[in-house]
Write a protein that holds these residues in place. Structure first.
Motif, PDB file in Angstrom:
ATOM      1  N   ARG A   1      -1.576  -1.321  -4.211  1.00  0.00           N
ATOM      2  CA  ARG A   1      -2.672  -0.357  -4.078  1.00  0.00           C
ATOM      3  C   ARG A   1      -2.087   1.012  -3.732  1.00  0.00           C
ATOM      4  NH1 ARG A   1      -7.865   0.614  -3.717  1.00  0.00           N
ATOM      5  NH2 ARG A   1      -8.841   1.580  -1.923  1.00  0.00           N
TER       6      ARG A   1
ATOM      7  N   LEU B   1       0.848  -1.188   0.000  1.00  0.00           N
ATOM      8  CA  LEU B   1       0.000   0.000   0.000  1.00  0.00           C
ATOM      9  C   LEU B   1       0.883   1.238   0.000  1.00  0.00           C
ATOM     10  CD1 LEU B   1      -2.792   1.437   0.446  1.00  0.00           C
ATOM     11  CD2 LEU B   1      -2.403   1.096   2.906  1.00  0.00           C
TER      12      LEU B   1
ATOM     13  N   ARG C   1      -8.931   7.331   6.877  1.00  0.00           N
ATOM     14  CA  ARG C   1      -8.779   6.618   5.592  1.00  0.00           C
ATOM     15  C   ARG C   1      -7.554   5.706   5.630  1.00  0.00           C
ATOM     16  NH1 ARG C   1      -9.758   7.453  -0.125  1.00  0.00           N
ATOM     17  NH2 ARG C   1      -9.466   5.347  -0.937  1.00  0.00           N
TER      18      ARG C   1
ATOM     19  N   ARG D   1       2.541   4.060  -8.491  1.00  0.00           N
ATOM     20  CA  ARG D   1       1.629   3.236  -9.300  1.00  0.00           C
ATOM     21  C   ARG D   1       2.346   2.052  -9.944  1.00  0.00           C
ATOM     22  NH1 ARG D   1      -2.921   5.483  -8.487  1.00  0.00           N
ATOM     23  NH2 ARG D   1      -3.028   7.695  -8.041  1.00  0.00           N
TER      24      ARG D   1
ATOM     25  N   LEU E   1      -4.579  10.569  -0.061  1.00  0.00           N
ATOM     26  CA  LEU E   1      -5.170  11.061   1.183  1.00  0.00           C
ATOM     27  C   LEU E   1      -5.271  12.578   1.125  1.00  0.00           C
ATOM     28  CD1 LEU E   1      -3.204   8.938   3.798  1.00  0.00           C
ATOM     29  CD2 LEU E   1      -5.447   8.467   2.818  1.00  0.00           C
TER      30      LEU E   1
ATOM     31  N   ARG F   1      -7.658  12.086   6.978  1.00  0.00           N
ATOM     32  CA  ARG F   1      -6.535  11.328   6.428  1.00  0.00           C
ATOM     33  C   ARG F   1      -6.247  10.106   7.286  1.00  0.00           C
ATOM     34  NH1 ARG F   1      -1.911  15.087   3.860  1.00  0.00           N
ATOM     35  NH2 ARG F   1      -3.238  16.564   2.766  1.00  0.00           N
TER      36      ARG F   1
ATOM     37  N   VAL G   1      -3.418   4.945  -2.644  1.00  0.00           N
ATOM     38  CA  VAL G   1      -4.567   5.712  -2.168  1.00  0.00           C
ATOM     39  C   VAL G   1      -4.128   7.144  -1.902  1.00  0.00           C
ATOM     40  CG1 VAL G   1      -6.255   5.945  -0.293  1.00  0.00           C
ATOM     41  CG2 VAL G   1      -5.606   3.671  -1.124  1.00  0.00           C
TER      42      VAL G   1
ATOM     43  N   GLU H   1      -7.521   1.630   5.248  1.00  0.00           N
ATOM     44  CA  GLU H   1      -6.742   0.939   4.213  1.00  0.00           C
ATOM     45  C   GLU H   1      -5.778  -0.076   4.831  1.00  0.00           C
ATOM     46  OE1 GLU H   1      -7.167   1.006   0.983  1.00  0.00           O
ATOM     47  OE2 GLU H   1      -8.670   2.603   0.990  1.00  0.00           O
TER      48      GLU H   1
ATOM     49  N   LEU I   1       0.275   5.228   0.622  1.00  0.00           N
ATOM     50  CA  LEU I   1      -0.626   6.304   1.023  1.00  0.00           C
ATOM     51  C   LEU I   1      -0.001   7.602   0.536  1.00  0.00           C
ATOM     52  CD1 LEU I   1      -1.283   5.040   4.655  1.00  0.00           C
ATOM     53  CD2 LEU I   1      -2.851   4.859   2.702  1.00  0.00           C
TER      54      LEU I   1
END
Length: 191
Positions: free
Chosen positions: A152, A111, A166, A147, A156, A163, A154, A170, A113
């Motif tokens: 993933r 992940l 979220r 990316r 914020l 923030r 995300v 996640e 963020l």
């Protein structure tokens, strides 16, 4: 082990979010600190050192080692990551990527963020104001790299509490995916 990167350009709220996450996740995660900030605070070099390739190499190698450090932790949260280090390298210097950039693979991060920088204005004279004029190209490059290197990504934005909520949601999704109980050490009141 699961790896989460809290990424973004200067003064996007990365360290603030990591501090909040540490309060919520407590012992359920290992937090990798902001390596460039720690180096500047410990070594006290001139702020111009940020533009020195040797300093950026130090940051990249230190970040690579911190992210790969063996341990039993099932969740590692990085206040900046190799993504950020490579974005700085790409924006500051012309030429081929450094050797440590090979540490970024297409699935290196579970992940990322991404902290929206458009809502945050740094204090003048703070470390966050270094490279303030490069926020847009850094944000763009960090987004591209994230990316390519994460399962993933995300974005914020909003208030600190938005923030945080979220980000915790996640991270809970990652923890649930690997069958970890989410109630153990997480302080639900901190949400």
């Amino acid at each position: 082990m699961k790896v989460v990167s809290v990424s973004g350009p200067p003064s996007a709220g990365k360290t603030t979010l990591c501090t909040q996450l540490a309060g919520v996740l407590r012992a359920d995660a290992l937090f990798v600190p902001d390596i460039p900030r720690a180096a500047l605070e410990r070594l006290d070099p001139a702020l111009e050192s940020w533009n020195d390739p040797e300093f950026q190499h130090y940051v990249g190698y230190a970040q690579l080692l911190a992210e790969r450090r063996e341990g039993r932790e099932l969740l590692r949260v990085c206040d900046k990551s190799l993504i950020d280090a490579l974005a700085y390298w790409d924006v500051l210097f012309d030429g081929p990527p450094p050797n440590w950039a090979r540490g970024i693979s297409s699935t290196h991060y579970d992940l990322v963020l991404l902290c929206d920088h458009t809502e945050v204005v740094p204090d003048q004279g703070s470390l966050g104001s270094v490279h303030y004029d490069l926020r847009e190209p850094l944000a763009h490059r960090i987004d591209e790299l994230a990316r390519d290197a994460a399962h993933r990504v995300v974005m914020l934005s909003g208030s600190r509490s938005q923030r945080l909520a979220r980000a915790v949601s996640e991270i809970d999704n990652i923890r649930n995916a690997v069958g970890l109980a989410t109630g153990g050490g997480i302080d639900k009141r901190a949400r």
